[in-house]
Design a protein around this motif. Structure first.
Motif, short mmCIF file in Angstrom:
data_model
loop_
_atom_site.label_atom_id
_atom_site.label_comp_id
_atom_site.label_asym_id
_atom_site.label_seq_id
_atom_site.Cartn_x
_atom_site.Cartn_y
_atom_site.Cartn_z
N ASP A 123 -30.45 -5.84 -40.92
CA ASP A 123 -30.21 -5.15 -39.65
C ASP A 123 -30.74 -5.95 -38.46
N ARG A 124 -30.96 -7.24 -38.65
CA ARG A 124 -31.47 -8.11 -37.58
C ARG A 124 -30.31 -8.89 -36.95
N TYR A 125 -30.34 -8.96 -35.61
CA TYR A 125 -29.24 -9.56 -34.85
C TYR A 125 -29.79 -10.42 -33.72
N ARG A 126 -28.90 -11.22 -33.17
CA ARG A 126 -29.23 -11.99 -31.98
C ARG A 126 -28.15 -11.74 -30.94
N LEU A 127 -28.57 -11.20 -29.80
CA LEU A 127 -27.67 -10.90 -28.69
C LEU A 127 -27.88 -11.94 -27.61
N THR A 128 -26.82 -12.63 -27.24
CA THR A 128 -26.89 -13.68 -26.22
C THR A 128 -26.23 -13.19 -24.94
N GLY A 129 -26.79 -13.56 -23.80
CA GLY A 129 -26.20 -13.15 -22.54
C GLY A 129 -26.78 -13.90 -21.37
N ASP A 130 -26.47 -13.44 -20.18
CA ASP A 130 -26.96 -14.04 -18.94
C ASP A 130 -27.98 -13.11 -18.30
N LEU A 131 -29.16 -13.64 -18.02
CA LEU A 131 -30.21 -12.88 -17.35
C LEU A 131 -30.36 -13.41 -15.94
N THR A 132 -30.27 -12.51 -14.96
CA THR A 132 -30.43 -12.87 -13.56
C THR A 132 -31.71 -12.26 -13.02
N ILE A 133 -32.59 -13.13 -12.51
CA ILE A 133 -33.80 -12.72 -11.81
C ILE A 133 -33.80 -13.44 -10.47
N LYS A 134 -33.99 -12.69 -9.40
CA LYS A 134 -33.86 -13.24 -8.05
C LYS A 134 -32.45 -13.82 -7.92
N SER A 141 -31.41 -15.30 -25.16
CA SER A 141 -31.13 -14.76 -26.50
C SER A 141 -32.18 -13.73 -26.85
N LEU A 142 -31.72 -12.55 -27.27
CA LEU A 142 -32.60 -11.46 -27.64
C LEU A 142 -32.53 -11.26 -29.15
N ASP A 143 -33.68 -11.30 -29.82
CA ASP A 143 -33.75 -10.95 -31.24
C ASP A 143 -33.97 -9.45 -31.34
N LEU A 144 -33.10 -8.77 -32.06
CA LEU A 144 -33.19 -7.32 -32.08
C LEU A 144 -32.94 -6.77 -33.47
N GLU A 145 -33.31 -5.52 -33.62
CA GLU A 145 -33.08 -4.80 -34.86
C GLU A 145 -32.35 -3.50 -34.55
#
Length: 207
Positions: A123-134, A141-145
């Protein structure tokens, strides 16, 4: 039960993935709204080289789209209000909101938009995306369950996730620091992000 799967390179592989879809997973297909009352987004950063300071963002909203028949099409979008930061010390929170760090008056939101997902195992996954700060957008990449799904006491269908990621704040232009007399710096560049998400299936999706 798998939520996300690796993208397939051929039409035949994609067809096989659809045929092999878990019926319980397929039933989760739909749009979800993150429940901020039962979710948390936090961070941990080393202070003065000797201890960790923890904080959280109390106001955030987001949506998920889960596709149980083709999980690689699932997406996530989260907006976090910077001025909701809470570390338990008002003066420290005010410093984080200032131009030394987030400049919340000019850049009120931290934004994440997913671009891809893959299953790591179980049940472990890796979600990739774009993070905007300022005014800086960089990949994250987020490691999630995936914690599973349930119907709550109000009859709403819920799904749950928890996970973490480590970033260098300097990659997003958060570079303020102060040197210590004994060596080192006041605030670590490395920051651990953590989240615990509960999301509710929308009424239209449940109908």
């Amino acid at each position: 039960m798998g939520l996300f799967t690796r993208k397939r390179d051929t039409a035949a592989a994609t067809a096989t993935a659809v045929l092999d879809a878990d019926p319980a997973l397929a039933a989760l297909t739909g749009d979800y709204t993150i429940d901020p009352a039962h979710s948390s987004i936090g961070f941990t950063v080393r202070h003065a080289m000797v201890t960790n300071v923890k904080g959280s963002f109390l106001q955030h909203e987001g949506t998920l789209h889960l596709d149980g028949s083709d999980p690689s099409r699932s997406t996530a979008a989260i907006d976090v209000r910077i001025d909701s930061v809470d570390t338990g010390i008002k003066d420290r929170d005010a410093h984080l909101l200032s131009g030394d760090f987030f400049d919340a008056g000019t850049f009120p939101l931290m934004i994440f938009r997913s671009t891809a997902a893959e299953r790591v195992g179980g049940d472990r996954y890796r979600l990739t995306g774009d993070l905007t700060i300022k005014d800086v957008t960089r990949p994250l990449s987020l490691d999630l369950e995936f914690n599973g799904s349930a119907t709550d006491v109000y009859g709403s269908e819920r799904v749950g996730f928890e996970g973490s990621a480590e970033i260098l704040r300097s990659d997003w232009g958060l570079t303020w620091n102060a040197a210590l007399e004994a060596g080192g710096v006041m605030v670590s560049d490395k920051v651990k992000l953590t989240f615990d998400i509960s999301a509710v299936k929308t009424a239209a999706a449940q109908a």
